[in-house]
Design a protein around this motif. Sequence first.
Motif, PDB file in Angstrom:
ATOM      1  N   ASP A  56       0.774  -1.234   0.000  1.00  8.74           N
ATOM      2  CA  ASP A  56       0.000   0.000   0.000  1.00  8.74           C
ATOM      3  C   ASP A  56       0.809   1.289   0.000  1.00  8.74           C
ATOM      4  O   ASP A  56       0.353   2.298  -0.528  1.00  8.74           O
ATOM      5  CB  ASP A  56      -0.928   0.033   1.224  1.00  8.74           C
ATOM      6  CG  ASP A  56      -1.863  -1.172   1.251  1.00  8.74           C
ATOM      7  OD1 ASP A  56      -2.500  -1.456   0.214  1.00  8.74           O
ATOM      8  OD2 ASP A  56      -1.926  -1.837   2.309  1.00  8.74           O
ATOM      9  N   GLU A  57       1.993   1.287   0.601  1.00  7.82           N
ATOM     10  CA  GLU A  57       2.755   2.521   0.791  1.00  7.82           C
ATOM     11  C   GLU A  57       3.952   2.602  -0.157  1.00  7.82           C
ATOM     12  O   GLU A  57       4.741   1.669  -0.246  1.00  7.82           O
ATOM     13  CB  GLU A  57       3.262   2.589   2.244  1.00  7.82           C
ATOM     14  CG  GLU A  57       4.022   3.847   2.562  1.00  7.82           C
ATOM     15  CD  GLU A  57       4.580   3.850   3.983  1.00  7.82           C
ATOM     16  OE1 GLU A  57       5.057   4.916   4.412  1.00  7.82           O
ATOM     17  OE2 GLU A  57       4.551   2.807   4.651  1.00  7.82           O
ATOM     18  N   GLU A  58       4.080   3.737  -0.850  1.00  6.12           N
ATOM     19  CA  GLU A  58       5.263   3.930  -1.674  1.00  6.12           C
ATOM     20  C   GLU A  58       6.460   4.223  -0.772  1.00  6.12           C
ATOM     21  O   GLU A  58       6.295   4.630   0.381  1.00  6.12           O
ATOM     22  CB  GLU A  58       5.069   5.065  -2.690  1.00  6.12           C
ATOM     23  CG  GLU A  58       5.139   6.443  -2.113  1.00  6.12           C
ATOM     24  CD  GLU A  58       5.047   7.529  -3.172  1.00  6.12           C
ATOM     25  OE1 GLU A  58       5.006   7.234  -4.365  1.00  6.12           O
ATOM     26  OE2 GLU A  58       5.010   8.704  -2.789  1.00  6.12           O
ATOM     27  N   ALA A  59       7.646   3.994  -1.304  1.00  9.35           N
ATOM     28  CA  ALA A  59       8.878   4.349  -0.599  1.00  9.35           C
ATOM     29  C   ALA A  59       9.480   5.548  -1.321  1.00  9.35           C
ATOM     30  O   ALA A  59       9.495   5.602  -2.553  1.00  9.35           O
ATOM     31  CB  ALA A  59       9.856   3.181  -0.607  1.00  9.35           C
ATOM     32  N   VAL A  60       9.965   6.519  -0.554  1.00 10.69           N
ATOM     33  CA  VAL A  60      10.612   7.696  -1.120  1.00 10.69           C
ATOM     34  C   VAL A  60      12.051   7.692  -0.625  1.00 10.69           C
ATOM     35  O   VAL A  60      12.299   7.612   0.585  1.00 10.69           O
ATOM     36  CB  VAL A  60       9.896   8.993  -0.709  1.00 10.69           C
ATOM     37  CG1 VAL A  60      10.605  10.207  -1.292  1.00 10.69           C
ATOM     38  CG2 VAL A  60       8.437   8.959  -1.164  1.00 10.69           C
ATOM     39  N   VAL A  61      12.994   7.744  -1.566  1.00 11.43           N
ATOM     40  CA  VAL A  61      14.415   7.733  -1.218  1.00 11.43           C
ATOM     41  C   VAL A  61      15.135   8.846  -1.966  1.00 11.43           C
ATOM     42  O   VAL A  61      14.704   9.272  -3.039  1.00 11.43           O
ATOM     43  CB  VAL A  61      15.081   6.372  -1.547  1.00 11.43           C
ATOM     44  CG1 VAL A  61      14.439   5.243  -0.764  1.00 11.43           C
ATOM     45  CG2 VAL A  61      15.030   6.069  -3.026  1.00 11.43           C
ATOM     46  N   VAL A  62      16.227   9.315  -1.375  1.00 14.45           N
ATOM     47  CA  VAL A  62      17.121  10.265  -2.039  1.00 14.45           C
ATOM     48  C   VAL A  62      18.389   9.500  -2.363  1.00 14.45           C
ATOM     49  O   VAL A  62      18.973   8.839  -1.497  1.00 14.45           O
ATOM     50  CB  VAL A  62      17.424  11.484  -1.145  1.00 14.45           C
ATOM     51  CG1 VAL A  62      18.474  12.375  -1.791  1.00 14.45           C
ATOM     52  CG2 VAL A  62      16.149  12.275  -0.882  1.00 14.45           C
ATOM     53  N   ILE A  63      18.797   9.563  -3.633  1.00 13.88           N
ATOM     54  CA  ILE A  63      19.959   8.816  -4.116  1.00 13.88           C
ATOM     55  C   ILE A  63      21.050   9.789  -4.541  1.00 13.88           C
ATOM     56  O   ILE A  63      20.780  10.757  -5.262  1.00 13.88           O
ATOM     57  CB  ILE A  63      19.572   7.920  -5.310  1.00 13.88           C
ATOM     58  CG1 ILE A  63      18.531   6.899  -4.875  1.00 13.88           C
ATOM     59  CG2 ILE A  63      20.799   7.224  -5.884  1.00 13.88           C
ATOM     60  CD1 ILE A  63      17.970   6.069  -6.006  1.00 13.88           C
ATOM     61  N   ALA A  64      22.274   9.515  -4.088  1.00 16.52           N
ATOM     62  CA  ALA A  64      23.443  10.297  -4.516  1.00 16.52           C
ATOM     63  C   ALA A  64      24.480   9.321  -5.060  1.00 16.52           C
ATOM     64  O   ALA A  64      24.731   8.281  -4.451  1.00 16.52           O
ATOM     65  CB  ALA A  64      24.017  11.088  -3.355  1.00 16.52           C
ATOM     66  N   ARG A  65      25.060   9.656  -6.211  1.00 12.83           N
ATOM     67  CA  ARG A  65      26.079   8.798  -6.818  1.00 12.83           C
ATOM     68  C   ARG A  65      27.381   9.558  -6.970  1.00 12.83           C
ATOM     69  O   ARG A  65      27.400  10.784  -7.100  1.00 12.83           O
ATOM     70  CB  ARG A  65      25.592   8.288  -8.172  1.00 12.83           C
ATOM     71  CG  ARG A  65      24.411   7.347  -8.027  1.00 12.83           C
ATOM     72  CD  ARG A  65      24.358   6.324  -9.147  1.00 12.83           C
ATOM     73  NE  ARG A  65      23.295   5.372  -8.888  1.00 12.83           N
ATOM     74  CZ  ARG A  65      22.089   5.441  -9.414  1.00 12.83           C
ATOM     75  NH1 ARG A  65      21.782   6.400 -10.261  1.00 12.83           N
ATOM     76  NH2 ARG A  65      21.189   4.533  -9.113  1.00 12.83           N
ATOM     77  N   SER A  66      28.476   8.808  -7.015  1.00  8.19           N
ATOM     78  CA  SER A  66      29.800   9.424  -7.102  1.00  8.19           C
ATOM     79  C   SER A  66      30.219   9.738  -8.535  1.00  8.19           C
ATOM     80  O   SER A  66      31.294  10.278  -8.754  1.00  8.19           O
ATOM     81  CB  SER A  66      30.848   8.508  -6.460  1.00  8.19           C
ATOM     82  OG  SER A  66      30.925   7.278  -7.161  1.00  8.19           O
ATOM     83  N   THR A  67      29.375   9.406  -9.503  1.00  5.52           N
ATOM     84  CA  THR A  67      29.650   9.740 -10.901  1.00  5.52           C
ATOM     85  C   THR A  67      28.502  10.584 -11.441  1.00  5.52           C
ATOM     86  O   THR A  67      27.394  10.540 -10.921  1.00  5.52           O
ATOM     87  CB  THR A  67      29.794   8.475 -11.773  1.00  5.52           C
ATOM     88  OG1 THR A  67      28.580   7.726 -11.699  1.00  5.52           O
ATOM     89  CG2 THR A  67      30.959   7.606 -11.316  1.00  5.52           C
TER      90      THR A  67
END
Length: 103
Positions: A72-83
Motif C-alpha cells: 500500500d505505501e510507496e517508498a521515497v528515497v534520495v539517491i546520490a552517486r559518485s559519478t
Amino acid sequence: MGETRVAPGTSSSDHHHGESETAIYVVSGHPEFVYAEESGGEPREKRVKAGPGDYVYVPPYVAHREENPDPDEEAVVVIARSTQEPVVVNLQSLFAADSESST
C-alpha cells in the motif's frame, strides 16, 4: 542526487552501477535492498530492510536490486552517486558474472 519514488509492491531488475558508489537516504516507506553474497561457498541473497532515516551504501559493481514489498505505501528515497552518469548495468540475476545490457 535526486529523489525517487518506489511504487508499492514493486521491484527493480537485478543490476549494478559500474564504478559508481551509491548512497541512499530513506525519506519514507520501508524499501528493501537485496545483494548477492557467498556463504560457505554457496551463493545466497542478503536482504537489508530499511525505514525512514536509514542510510544504505552500495559499493561499485555490487549486484543488487531494490524492492518495495509494502502493498500500500510507496517508498521515497534520495539517491546520490559518485559519478555524473546514471550507469545501470542490468543482469540476468544477482549471481550473473556478465552484464546483460547497460543504459
